[in-house]
Scaffold this motif. Structure first.
Motif, PDB file in Angstrom:
ATOM      1  N   GLU A 188      35.290 -29.354  31.563  1.00 53.90           N
ATOM      2  CA  GLU A 188      34.951 -29.496  32.982  1.00 53.90           C
ATOM      3  C   GLU A 188      33.485 -29.873  33.151  1.00 53.90           C
ATOM      4  OE1 GLU A 188      36.081 -25.716  34.572  1.00 53.90           O
ATOM      5  OE2 GLU A 188      38.003 -26.459  35.304  1.00 53.90           O
ATOM      6  N   GLU A 189      32.599 -29.200  32.415  1.00 59.94           N
ATOM      7  CA  GLU A 189      31.169 -29.472  32.546  1.00 59.94           C
ATOM      8  C   GLU A 189      30.827 -30.901  32.143  1.00 59.94           C
ATOM      9  OE1 GLU A 189      29.453 -26.486  30.085  1.00 59.94           O
ATOM     10  OE2 GLU A 189      29.588 -24.894  31.606  1.00 59.94           O
ATOM     11  N   MET A 190      31.566 -31.452  31.177  1.00 60.99           N
ATOM     12  CA  MET A 190      31.298 -32.807  30.710  1.00 60.99           C
ATOM     13  C   MET A 190      32.057 -33.864  31.497  1.00 60.99           C
ATOM     14  SD  MET A 190      31.228 -32.356  26.586  1.00 60.99           S
ATOM     15  CE  MET A 190      29.898 -31.472  25.759  1.00 60.99           C
ATOM     16  N   ALA A 227      39.914 -20.867  27.268  1.00 60.50           N
ATOM     17  CA  ALA A 227      39.080 -20.888  28.475  1.00 60.50           C
ATOM     18  C   ALA A 227      37.740 -21.559  28.204  1.00 60.50           C
ATOM     19  CB  ALA A 227      38.867 -19.456  28.986  1.00 60.50           C
ATOM     20  N   GLY A 228      37.125 -21.266  27.038  1.00 52.70           N
ATOM     21  CA  GLY A 228      35.830 -21.864  26.721  1.00 52.70           C
ATOM     22  C   GLY A 228      35.909 -23.364  26.549  1.00 52.70           C
ATOM     23  N   LEU A 229      36.995 -23.835  25.936  1.00 52.58           N
ATOM     24  CA  LEU A 229      37.164 -25.275  25.742  1.00 52.58           C
ATOM     25  C   LEU A 229      37.348 -25.978  27.083  1.00 52.58           C
ATOM     26  CD1 LEU A 229      37.492 -27.710  23.911  1.00 52.58           C
ATOM     27  CD2 LEU A 229      39.908 -27.124  23.641  1.00 52.58           C
ATOM     28  N   ILE A 230      38.169 -25.405  27.949  1.00 55.72           N
ATOM     29  CA  ILE A 230      38.405 -26.002  29.271  1.00 55.72           C
ATOM     30  C   ILE A 230      37.119 -26.022  30.091  1.00 55.72           C
ATOM     31  CG2 ILE A 230      39.592 -25.662  31.478  1.00 55.72           C
ATOM     32  CD1 ILE A 230      42.000 -24.661  29.880  1.00 55.72           C
ATOM     33  N   SER A 235      46.799 -28.654  18.666  1.00 53.61           N
ATOM     34  CA  SER A 235      47.488 -27.590  17.932  1.00 53.61           C
ATOM     35  C   SER A 235      48.709 -28.131  17.199  1.00 53.61           C
ATOM     36  CB  SER A 235      47.897 -26.469  18.887  1.00 53.61           C
ATOM     37  OG  SER A 235      46.776 -25.901  19.528  1.00 53.61           O
ATOM     38  N   GLU A 236      49.536 -28.933  17.899  1.00 59.88           N
ATOM     39  CA  GLU A 236      50.766 -29.450  17.311  1.00 59.88           C
ATOM     40  C   GLU A 236      50.493 -30.417  16.168  1.00 59.88           C
ATOM     41  OE1 GLU A 236      52.773 -31.118  20.630  1.00 59.88           O
ATOM     42  OE2 GLU A 236      53.260 -29.163  21.528  1.00 59.88           O
ATOM     43  N   ARG A 237      49.379 -31.137  16.220  1.00 60.89           N
ATOM     44  CA  ARG A 237      49.039 -32.079  15.144  1.00 60.89           C
ATOM     45  C   ARG A 237      48.272 -31.403  14.014  1.00 60.89           C
ATOM     46  NH1 ARG A 237      47.271 -37.631  18.390  1.00 60.89           N
ATOM     47  NH2 ARG A 237      49.214 -37.875  19.562  1.00 60.89           N
ATOM     48  N   ASN A 238      48.132 -30.082  14.106  1.00 57.15           N
ATOM     49  CA  ASN A 238      47.466 -29.304  13.058  1.00 57.15           C
ATOM     50  C   ASN A 238      46.006 -29.715  12.853  1.00 57.15           C
ATOM     51  OD1 ASN A 238      49.758 -27.695  12.372  1.00 57.15           O
ATOM     52  ND2 ASN A 238      50.592 -29.428  11.239  1.00 57.15           N
ATOM     53  N   TYR A 239      45.358 -30.157  13.931  1.00 60.92           N
ATOM     54  CA  TYR A 239      43.926 -30.426  13.855  1.00 60.92           C
ATOM     55  C   TYR A 239      43.132 -29.112  13.905  1.00 60.92           C
ATOM     56  CZ  TYR A 239      45.130 -35.293  14.904  1.00 60.92           C
ATOM     57  OH  TYR A 239      45.655 -36.556  14.870  1.00 60.92           O
ATOM     58  N   VAL A 240      43.719 -28.090  14.520  1.00 54.07           N
ATOM     59  CA  VAL A 240      43.078 -26.777  14.609  1.00 54.07           C
ATOM     60  C   VAL A 240      44.116 -25.706  14.330  1.00 54.07           C
ATOM     61  CG1 VAL A 240      41.333 -27.498  16.305  1.00 54.07           C
ATOM     62  CG2 VAL A 240      43.527 -26.581  17.102  1.00 54.07           C
ATOM     63  N   GLU A 241      43.622 -24.532  13.978  1.00 56.28           N
ATOM     64  CA  GLU A 241      44.473 -23.351  13.868  1.00 56.28           C
ATOM     65  C   GLU A 241      43.808 -22.227  14.647  1.00 56.28           C
ATOM     66  OE1 GLU A 241      44.793 -22.163   9.823  1.00 56.28           O
ATOM     67  OE2 GLU A 241      42.643 -22.287   9.434  1.00 56.28           O
ATOM     68  N   ARG A 242      44.607 -21.271  15.066  1.00 53.24           N
ATOM     69  CA  ARG A 242      44.061 -20.164  15.864  1.00 53.24           C
ATOM     70  C   ARG A 242      43.755 -18.980  14.950  1.00 53.24           C
ATOM     71  NH1 ARG A 242      44.749 -20.519  21.483  1.00 53.24           N
ATOM     72  NH2 ARG A 242      46.077 -22.240  22.160  1.00 53.24           N
ATOM     73  N   LEU A 243      42.509 -18.528  15.017  1.00 50.68           N
ATOM     74  CA  LEU A 243      42.097 -17.330  14.311  1.00 50.68           C
ATOM     75  C   LEU A 243      41.468 -16.391  15.327  1.00 50.68           C
ATOM     76  CD1 LEU A 243      40.471 -18.752  11.039  1.00 50.68           C
ATOM     77  CD2 LEU A 243      42.726 -17.700  11.304  1.00 50.68           C
ATOM     78  N   GLU A 244      42.126 -15.244  15.542  1.00 49.67           N
ATOM     79  CA  GLU A 244      41.658 -14.274  16.537  1.00 49.67           C
ATOM     80  C   GLU A 244      41.491 -14.940  17.903  1.00 49.67           C
ATOM     81  OE1 GLU A 244      38.135 -12.535  14.974  1.00 49.67           O
ATOM     82  OE2 GLU A 244      39.199 -11.473  13.368  1.00 49.67           O
ATOM     83  N   LYS A 245      42.485 -15.735  18.288  1.00 46.14           N
ATOM     84  CA  LYS A 245      42.558 -16.397  19.591  1.00 46.14           C
ATOM     85  C   LYS A 245      41.507 -17.499  19.779  1.00 46.14           C
ATOM     86  CE  LYS A 245      44.603 -12.430  22.002  1.00 46.14           C
ATOM     87  NZ  LYS A 245      44.505 -11.518  23.169  1.00 46.14           N
ATOM     88  N   ARG A 246      40.870 -17.920  18.700  1.00 45.81           N
ATOM     89  CA  ARG A 246      39.890 -18.995  18.782  1.00 45.81           C
ATOM     90  C   ARG A 246      40.290 -20.144  17.863  1.00 45.81           C
ATOM     91  NH1 ARG A 246      35.391 -17.762  21.636  1.00 45.81           N
ATOM     92  NH2 ARG A 246      35.085 -15.575  22.180  1.00 45.81           N
ATOM     93  N   PHE A 247      39.838 -21.348  18.223  1.00 48.55           N
ATOM     94  CA  PHE A 247      40.211 -22.538  17.470  1.00 48.55           C
ATOM     95  C   PHE A 247      39.299 -22.715  16.255  1.00 48.55           C
ATOM     96  CE2 PHE A 247      41.384 -23.808  21.914  1.00 48.55           C
ATOM     97  CZ  PHE A 247      42.752 -23.751  21.715  1.00 48.55           C
ATOM     98  N   LYS A 248      39.915 -22.955  15.108  1.00 44.86           N
ATOM     99  CA  LYS A 248      39.166 -23.292  13.902  1.00 44.86           C
ATOM    100  C   LYS A 248      39.711 -24.610  13.368  1.00 44.86           C
ATOM    101  CE  LYS A 248      38.062 -21.871   9.203  1.00 44.86           C
ATOM    102  NZ  LYS A 248      38.318 -20.901   8.108  1.00 44.86           N
ATOM    103  N   PRO A 249      38.854 -25.597  13.131  1.00 44.30           N
ATOM    104  CA  PRO A 249      39.355 -26.890  12.656  1.00 44.30           C
ATOM    105  C   PRO A 249      39.972 -26.770  11.263  1.00 44.30           C
ATOM    106  CG  PRO A 249      36.959 -26.808  12.541  1.00 44.30           C
ATOM    107  CD  PRO A 249      37.389 -25.577  13.281  1.00 44.30           C
ATOM    108  N   THR A 250      41.069 -27.470  11.051  1.00 47.70           N
ATOM    109  CA  THR A 250      41.708 -27.522   9.741  1.00 47.70           C
ATOM    110  C   THR A 250      41.078 -28.645   8.921  1.00 47.70           C
ATOM    111  OG1 THR A 250      43.391 -29.064  10.529  1.00 47.70           O
ATOM    112  CG2 THR A 250      43.875 -26.696  10.730  1.00 47.70           C
ATOM    113  N   ALA A 251      41.442 -28.721   7.639  1.00 54.40           N
ATOM    114  CA  ALA A 251      40.947 -29.811   6.794  1.00 54.40           C
ATOM    115  C   ALA A 251      41.384 -31.152   7.358  1.00 54.40           C
ATOM    116  CB  ALA A 251      41.462 -29.622   5.365  1.00 54.40           C
ATOM    117  N   LEU A 252      42.612 -31.212   7.888  1.00 52.23           N
ATOM    118  CA  LEU A 252      43.098 -32.446   8.506  1.00 52.23           C
ATOM    119  C   LEU A 252      42.274 -32.795   9.734  1.00 52.23           C
ATOM    120  CD1 LEU A 252      45.170 -34.721   8.793  1.00 52.23           C
ATOM    121  CD2 LEU A 252      46.630 -33.120  10.058  1.00 52.23           C
TER     122      LEU A 252
END
Length: 263
Positions: free
Chosen positions: A143-145, A136-139, A161-178
């Motif tokens: 929208e604001e931008m 929700a926060g990302l969307i 998510s599918e390209r493994n750019y981020v992973e979900r930790l406690e329902k929030r996005f965390k960037p991966t090394a990739l």
């Protein structure tokens, strides 16, 4: 009835297949639905009814206390809030933390009243970094931008998510090394493309094309000509990006010397 005006120029309005046609919530027929479908219908119905209800109203009280200790003077302040009319909160209460009981009532107090010292607690607080994005926060930020459209929000989230750019930790996005490596490479080599304003302007142009206000050939040509040349240049000169690996602490099962890493 209450009427609303859309803020976005390209807002996609509610689809008639999911617009409630009656005020009474109904149970979906047995066999043709399941629990998730019933919950989805309830959410749509609640939002529809809530948008026709009055706003919640409340009262806010702020109390300032002047204290004196010997020659030292200090001030204390406390603020309380009470909901006097819950309005649409009545229907939506419990749906999220924001809609839970927000009353914070102060005790009865009068101006000029003397207060006795009871206790003092010292507490040190540090500035916290902004919370990581959830869906929700990302969307909301997109929208604001002016980036993306209702039909593209889901593909944006699924792609990162599918390209493994981020992973979900406690329902929030965390960037991966990739994800960090890809982002750093793009920001370094394509700063004019990986830019919020560029994306918003391009999507505005595409909207104008869809509405018949612009021709697509000049828009695409203006962008793609310089981009194609720059892409070739980056391909020839940019250094290969090294993606950080995660050490497991284990040794190779075959040679017994090399470290096992997650790549």
């Amino acid at each position: 009835p209450r009427f609303y005006k859309t803020k976005s120029k390209v807002a996609q309005e509610a689809h008639e297949a999911v617009r409630p046609t009656g005020m009474d919530m109904v149970d979906l027929p047995e066999g043709g639905s399941n629990r998730d479908q019933q919950r989805l219908y309830e959410m749509i119905w609640k939002r529809f009814i809530a948008c026709q209800m009055e706003e919640a109203t409340g009262e806010t009280m702020k109390v300032r206390v002047a204290g004196v200790t010997g020659e030292n003077k200090y001030g204390l302040e406390v603020k309380g809030e009470t909901i006097t009319f819950d309005g649409w909160y009545r229907l939506a209460k419990g749906e999220s933390d924001q809609m839970s009981d927000v009353s914070d009532k102060l005790p009865e107090i009068s101006e000029g009243e003397k207060l006795g010292f009871v206790d003092l607690t010292s507490e040190q607080k540090f500035t916290q970094p902004p919370a990581r994005y959830n869906d929700a926060g990302l969307i909301k930020t997109l929208e604001e931008m002016g980036i993306g459209r209702p039909s593209t929000y889901a593909p944006i989230i699924s792609t990162i998510s599918e390209r493994n750019y981020v992973e979900r930790l406690e329902k929030r996005f965390k960037p991966t090394a990739l994800g960090i490596a890809v982002n750093d490479f793009l920001v370094t080599n394509f700063p004019t493309i990986v830019d919020y304003q560029f994306t918003a302007r391009m999507e505005d142009s595409l909207d104008e094309i869809a509405n018949g206000g612009m021709k697509w050939q000049p828009v695409v040509s203006e962008f793609y000509g310089p981009f194609e040349k720059h892409l070739e240049q980056v391909g020839d000169t940019a250094a290969r990006v090294k993606v950080e690996v995660e050490a497991t602490g284990d040794k190779c099962l075959e040679c017994k010397e090399g470290d096992v890493v997650i790549r």
